[in-house]
Design a protein around this motif. Structure first.
Motif, PDB file in Angstrom:
ATOM      1  N   ALA A  79       0.834  -1.208   0.000  1.00  0.00           N
ATOM      2  CA  ALA A  79       0.000   0.000   0.000  1.00  0.00           C
ATOM      3  C   ALA A  79       0.868   1.258   0.000  1.00  0.00           C
ATOM      4  CB  ALA A  79      -0.924  -0.005   1.222  1.00  0.00           C
ATOM      5  N   GLY A  80       1.909   1.245   0.803  1.00  0.00           N
ATOM      6  CA  GLY A  80       2.803   2.398   0.876  1.00  0.00           C
ATOM      7  C   GLY A  80       3.527   2.629  -0.432  1.00  0.00           C
ATOM      8  N   ALA A  81       4.000   1.558  -1.069  1.00  0.00           N
ATOM      9  CA  ALA A  81       4.705   1.686  -2.340  1.00  0.00           C
ATOM     10  C   ALA A  81       3.785   2.235  -3.422  1.00  0.00           C
ATOM     11  CB  ALA A  81       5.268   0.328  -2.764  1.00  0.00           C
ATOM     12  N   ALA A  82       2.535   1.756  -3.457  1.00  0.00           N
ATOM     13  CA  ALA A  82       1.568   2.235  -4.454  1.00  0.00           C
ATOM     14  C   ALA A  82       1.317   3.728  -4.274  1.00  0.00           C
ATOM     15  CB  ALA A  82       0.260   1.457  -4.324  1.00  0.00           C
ATOM     16  N   PHE A  83       1.169   4.171  -3.023  1.00  0.00           N
ATOM     17  CA  PHE A  83       0.920   5.590  -2.767  1.00  0.00           C
ATOM     18  C   PHE A  83       2.134   6.417  -3.159  1.00  0.00           C
ATOM     19  CE2 PHE A  83       1.100   9.386  -0.161  1.00  0.00           C
ATOM     20  CZ  PHE A  83      -0.153   9.941  -0.379  1.00  0.00           C
ATOM     21  N   LEU A  84       3.335   5.954  -2.800  1.00  0.00           N
ATOM     22  CA  LEU A  84       4.555   6.700  -3.104  1.00  0.00           C
ATOM     23  C   LEU A  84       4.779   6.820  -4.609  1.00  0.00           C
ATOM     24  CD1 LEU A  84       6.991   5.281  -0.401  1.00  0.00           C
ATOM     25  CD2 LEU A  84       6.009   7.570  -0.486  1.00  0.00           C
ATOM     26  N   LEU A  85       4.497   5.761  -5.347  1.00  0.00           N
ATOM     27  CA  LEU A  85       4.668   5.812  -6.797  1.00  0.00           C
ATOM     28  C   LEU A  85       3.679   6.791  -7.434  1.00  0.00           C
ATOM     29  CD1 LEU A  85       5.312   2.044  -7.594  1.00  0.00           C
ATOM     30  CD2 LEU A  85       6.966   3.933  -7.680  1.00  0.00           C
ATOM     31  N   THR A  86       2.469   6.842  -6.881  1.00  0.00           N
ATOM     32  CA  THR A  86       1.483   7.808  -7.377  1.00  0.00           C
ATOM     33  C   THR A  86       1.950   9.229  -7.112  1.00  0.00           C
ATOM     34  OG1 THR A  86      -0.334   6.256  -6.986  1.00  0.00           O
ATOM     35  CG2 THR A  86      -0.909   8.583  -7.201  1.00  0.00           C
ATOM     36  N   ALA A 115      -3.807  18.163   1.639  1.00  0.00           N
ATOM     37  CA  ALA A 115      -2.504  18.284   2.290  1.00  0.00           C
ATOM     38  C   ALA A 115      -2.445  17.417   3.547  1.00  0.00           C
ATOM     39  CB  ALA A 115      -2.227  19.747   2.647  1.00  0.00           C
ATOM     40  N   VAL A 116      -3.494  17.463   4.348  1.00  0.00           N
ATOM     41  CA  VAL A 116      -3.537  16.687   5.588  1.00  0.00           C
ATOM     42  C   VAL A 116      -3.598  15.191   5.286  1.00  0.00           C
ATOM     43  CG1 VAL A 116      -4.945  16.145   7.615  1.00  0.00           C
ATOM     44  CG2 VAL A 116      -4.556  18.523   6.971  1.00  0.00           C
ATOM     45  N   SER A 117      -4.421  14.802   4.320  1.00  0.00           N
ATOM     46  CA  SER A 117      -4.551  13.370   3.992  1.00  0.00           C
ATOM     47  C   SER A 117      -3.244  12.826   3.420  1.00  0.00           C
ATOM     48  CB  SER A 117      -5.696  13.149   3.001  1.00  0.00           C
ATOM     49  OG  SER A 117      -5.480  13.866   1.804  1.00  0.00           O
ATOM     50  N   THR A 118      -2.513  13.652   2.669  1.00  0.00           N
ATOM     51  CA  THR A 118      -1.220  13.213   2.146  1.00  0.00           C
ATOM     52  C   THR A 118      -0.221  13.020   3.278  1.00  0.00           C
ATOM     53  OG1 THR A 118      -1.570  14.362   0.035  1.00  0.00           O
ATOM     54  CG2 THR A 118       0.695  13.801   0.607  1.00  0.00           C
TER      55      THR A 118
END
Length: 207
Positions: A79-86, A115-118
């Motif tokens: 999940a973290g990798a998918a978010f970071l790649l996006t 901004a907060v959700s990111t």
């Protein structure tokens, strides 16, 4: 305050800084928000409070639970990798075509929630945060015995000081970022950092 307590607080402060003062997804985002002067206080608060919660959890022994569910760490890695790649793709787009997304948008034109959700996602979807803060810091805190909570207080203080300095101190670099080319370089670096961290997360998956 006794000598043992002072040593525990100082140790927690130093150890906490050693874990967070490094280029990473979270720090890169806080720096960019600081340069833009967009929702700096909420972003800094999210990062500092999240660290405090994780530090308390680590000292309370949550790290042992993660050892019992290694699959959960793998889920967080994906999940973290998918978010970071996006996020990396968005940063790369800004660097390649700065006109497509105004990197220097005025704070009034940017919504608070994204901004907060990111900031929340960059913190809680990064398994390294759990391994460093919950497992490693929690283990080191345990070596201080009855003073372990003072060690934790020092680590929490380190987090608050660092994110506050990074977010609000970024404005000192504003003269450099008057040039559009500086923003392109920053976004290119952020994109590269995100890709590297995502690759590291995926490489660490349990075979």
């Amino acid at each position: 305050m006794t000598h043992e307590t002072a040593v525990a607080v100082a140790s927690g402060l130093g150890f906490g800084l050693s874990l967070i003062v490094a280029i990473g997804a979270q720090n890169a985002f806080v720096l960019r928000q600081g340069l833009l002067r967009e929702h700096v206080l909420p972003v800094v608060a999210v990062c500092a409070v999240s660290d405090a919660v994780l530090i308390v959890a680590g000292i309370a022994g949550l790290g042992s639970l993660l050892d019992l569910a290694p699959w959960l760490v793998d889920v967080m890695r994906v999940a973290g990798a998918a978010f970071l790649l996006t996020y990396a793709a968005l940063a790369a787009r800004r660097a390649w075509r700065p006109g497509s997304i105004d990197a220097r948008a005025d704070a009034s034109g940017s919504a608070l929630w994204p901004a907060v959700s990111t900031a929340v996602a960059l913190t809680w979807l990064n398994p390294h945060v759990y391994l460093d803060t919950v497992v490693l810091l929690g283990s080191v805190a345990g070596t201080h015995g009855d003073e372990r909570w003072w060690f934790g207080a020092g680590a929490v203080a380190a987090s608050v000081v660092w994110f506050t300095a990074l977010g609000f101190g970024a404005r000192l670099l504003q003269p450099v970022f008057v040039k559009p080319s500086a923003w392109r370089v920053l976004d290119a670096v952020i994109a590269a950092v995100m890709v590297v961290i995502a690759a590291t997360l995926l490489r660490g998956l349990t075979p």
